[in-house]
Design a protein around this motif. Sequence first.
Motif, PDB file in Angstrom:
ATOM      1  N   UNK A   1       0.838  -1.191   0.000  1.00 35.04           N
ATOM      2  CA  UNK A   1       0.000   0.000   0.000  1.00 35.04           C
ATOM      3  C   UNK A   1       0.873   1.241   0.000  1.00 35.04           C
ATOM      4  N   UNK A   2       0.357   2.287  -0.602  1.00 33.85           N
ATOM      5  CA  UNK A   2       1.044   3.575  -0.548  1.00 33.85           C
ATOM      6  C   UNK A   2       0.584   4.399   0.654  1.00 33.85           C
ATOM      7  N   UNK A  38       5.998  -4.923  -0.406  1.00 33.53           N
ATOM      8  CA  UNK A  38       5.711  -5.476  -1.730  1.00 33.53           C
ATOM      9  C   UNK A  38       5.912  -4.416  -2.808  1.00 33.53           C
ATOM     10  N   UNK A  39       6.748  -4.736  -3.777  1.00 34.53           N
ATOM     11  CA  UNK A  39       7.031  -3.860  -4.913  1.00 34.53           C
ATOM     12  C   UNK A  39       7.452  -2.457  -4.482  1.00 34.53           C
ATOM     13  N   UNK A  40       8.104  -2.379  -3.334  1.00 33.20           N
ATOM     14  CA  UNK A  40       8.655  -1.131  -2.792  1.00 33.20           C
ATOM     15  C   UNK A  40       7.605  -0.042  -2.584  1.00 33.20           C
ATOM     16  N   UNK A  41       6.335  -0.419  -2.473  1.00 33.62           N
ATOM     17  CA  UNK A  41       5.265   0.570  -2.295  1.00 33.62           C
ATOM     18  C   UNK A  41       5.467   1.327  -0.980  1.00 33.62           C
ATOM     19  N   UNK A  42       5.682   2.637  -1.083  1.00 33.03           N
ATOM     20  CA  UNK A  42       5.888   3.510   0.086  1.00 33.03           C
ATOM     21  C   UNK A  42       6.877   2.884   1.068  1.00 33.03           C
ATOM     22  N   UNK A  43       7.987   2.403   0.529  1.00 31.13           N
ATOM     23  CA  UNK A  43       8.894   1.595   1.342  1.00 31.13           C
ATOM     24  C   UNK A  43       9.409   2.299   2.592  1.00 31.13           C
ATOM     25  N   UNK A  44       9.699   3.600   2.604  1.00 31.72           N
ATOM     26  CA  UNK A  44      10.204   4.174   3.864  1.00 31.72           C
ATOM     27  C   UNK A  44       9.192   4.031   5.009  1.00 31.72           C
TER      28      UNK A  44
END
Length: 144
Positions: free
Chosen positions: A65-66, A92-98
Amino acid sequence: MGTWQTFDVRGPQGLASARKVVDAALAAGARVLDSSPMYGAAEEVLGAALEGRRDEAFVATKVWSHSAAEGRRQAEHALRFFGGHIDLLQVHNLAAWPEQLTLIEELRDAGRVGHAGATHYSPSAFGELADVMRSGRLQAIQVP
């Protein structure tokens, strides 16, 4: 063993089929079982298929999720599905990774998650994934 598409099933017959697949996978020596909220009902079905034998599997799932609030909701749902503990929780897929990685670290520090990870399927994102890896905050990555 992945659960994309194959565990996105509904009803008693779908769950019975999923249990048979998990039975066969565990009997064959598979121990890492991977899911995601992106896979429809797969997380919940996998959790139900592991009932009574959760300790036999290393469960990997994801936050996708973002939105930080939605990421937290996804993680809490997955924790319920998997008996209160996830062995590997991944962005998952670097979504909003920080933001999502901060959540995963918080859950890991609380003992609810074993390891933090990140995934991506596209080679065009591998540079960013490498940057996240260099941060030293991950214990695992998943790529195709």
